[in-house]
Design a protein around this motif. Structure first.
Motif: not given
Length: 103
Positions: A38-45, A54-68
């Motif tokens: 199943g596909e369970h991930i809806r959002e990730f960073q 330095g501190r961690p840098i947010l470089v990408y925000c995504g929605m759903t992962v699925g197959h790839k």
């Protein structure tokens, strides 16, 4: 994307970490869910920990992962990447993420 950069993948809760033995130049992270479960991930960073300081840098925000899901961002040198699942089912099945430098 035939040769991922060598790194060790660990997981703690909803955070998946790729650690590199040496400072590594990269600009892509590839994620895949075990879609047969199943596909369970809806959002990730995706956070990059700058190599020199330095501190961690947010470089990408995504929605759903699925197959790839291929995450592209400006090239950066790092020894650590954190992928944080910010929304999804408590149980998710993410295959070990991989990192690349495409140039």
């Amino acid at each position: 994307f035939s040769r991922p950069l060598p790194g060790e993948v660990t997981r703690e809760g909803n955070t998946h970490t790729i650690s590199f033995a040496e400072p590594t130049l990269l600009d892509h992270v590839v994620m895949q869910e075990e879609v047969e479960k199943g596909e369970h991930i809806r959002e990730f960073q995706v956070y990059i920990h700058p190599y020199s300081y330095g501190r961690p840098i947010l470089v990408y925000c995504g929605m759903t992962v699925g197959h790839k899901h291929i995450c592209r961002f400006p090239a950066v040198t790092t020894k650590r990447i954190d992928i944080v699942i910010t929304e999804g089912d408590e149980t998710h099945y993410l295959l070990p993420p991989t990192a690349y430098y495409g140039g």
